[in-house]
Scaffold this motif. Sequence first.
Motif, PDB file in Angstrom:
ATOM      1  N   LEU A  72       1.597   1.341  -7.402  1.00 14.20           N
ATOM      2  CA  LEU A  72       1.908  -0.035  -6.997  1.00 14.20           C
ATOM      3  C   LEU A  72       3.407  -0.213  -6.756  1.00 14.20           C
ATOM      4  CD1 LEU A  72      -0.509  -2.074  -9.268  1.00 14.20           C
ATOM      5  CD2 LEU A  72      -0.688  -1.649  -6.811  1.00 14.20           C
ATOM      6  N   ALA A  75       3.984   1.275  -3.374  1.00 11.49           N
ATOM      7  CA  ALA A  75       3.487   0.388  -2.326  1.00 11.49           C
ATOM      8  C   ALA A  75       4.398  -0.824  -2.155  1.00 11.49           C
ATOM      9  CB  ALA A  75       2.060  -0.048  -2.643  1.00 11.49           C
ATOM     10  N   GLY A 122       2.527   3.575   2.858  1.00 10.05           N
ATOM     11  CA  GLY A 122       2.236   2.516   1.900  1.00 10.05           C
ATOM     12  C   GLY A 122       0.761   2.185   1.815  1.00 10.05           C
ATOM     13  N   THR A 123       0.075   2.150   2.945  1.00 12.79           N
ATOM     14  CA  THR A 123      -1.355   1.872   2.937  1.00 12.79           C
ATOM     15  C   THR A 123      -2.118   2.971   2.215  1.00 12.79           C
ATOM     16  OG1 THR A 123      -1.141   0.713   5.042  1.00 12.79           O
ATOM     17  CG2 THR A 123      -3.346   1.398   4.403  1.00 12.79           C
ATOM     18  N   LEU A 126      -1.317   2.689  -1.608  1.00 15.53           N
ATOM     19  CA  LEU A 126      -1.922   1.502  -2.209  1.00 15.53           C
ATOM     20  C   LEU A 126      -3.432   1.666  -2.354  1.00 15.53           C
ATOM     21  CD1 LEU A 126      -1.624  -1.374  -3.278  1.00 15.53           C
ATOM     22  CD2 LEU A 126      -1.906  -2.180  -0.940  1.00 15.53           C
ATOM     23  N   SER A 129      -4.203   4.161  -5.112  1.00 13.04           N
ATOM     24  CA  SER A 129      -3.949   3.596  -6.445  1.00 13.04           C
ATOM     25  C   SER A 129      -5.059   2.634  -6.852  1.00 13.04           C
ATOM     26  CB  SER A 129      -2.612   2.861  -6.470  1.00 13.04           C
ATOM     27  OG  SER A 129      -1.566   3.745  -6.216  1.00 13.04           O
TER      28      SER A 129
END
Length: 156
Positions: A72, A75, A122-123, A126, A129
Amino acid sequence: MSARPRSKTRATWLTLLGGTFGLHRFWRHGLRDAWGWLHLLATLTGLAGLQRLDAFGIDDAQAAWMLPLGGLSFAAAMLATILTGLTPDERWDAQHNAGRSGGTPPSGWGAVLAVIAALLIGTTVLMSSIAFGLQRWFEAQAEADLQTPQRISVPR
């Protein structure tokens, strides 16, 4: 004489490459920035969770909450990269270059390429996670259900 103007492209790439460690926060706000230290703490916690996962396997309870925390944070750094890169040049200059000498060059494609990379990375991080955290949560719920004694009712 005032300081050199801050480049939006440089800030975008710094956020992409070092944002998860809080470098973008420290560059903009100094070492006293609490959010920068929280980024660093969450990332180090996630890295420690990764080491625990490697050492103790998938069933380690501490790694189950440490890894998503690091993900997180990563992200959030990618979101900060996107927000930095998509900030209009005029607004960037008003916020970060007020009172500085010299004009800043337009950000151009450098910031756009960093935003594209942040979207991809980032996608992925995220979603990974969230999937790992939910998987571990559902497994813990299923294990708790198995350990709970079931009462069988017999019809009379």
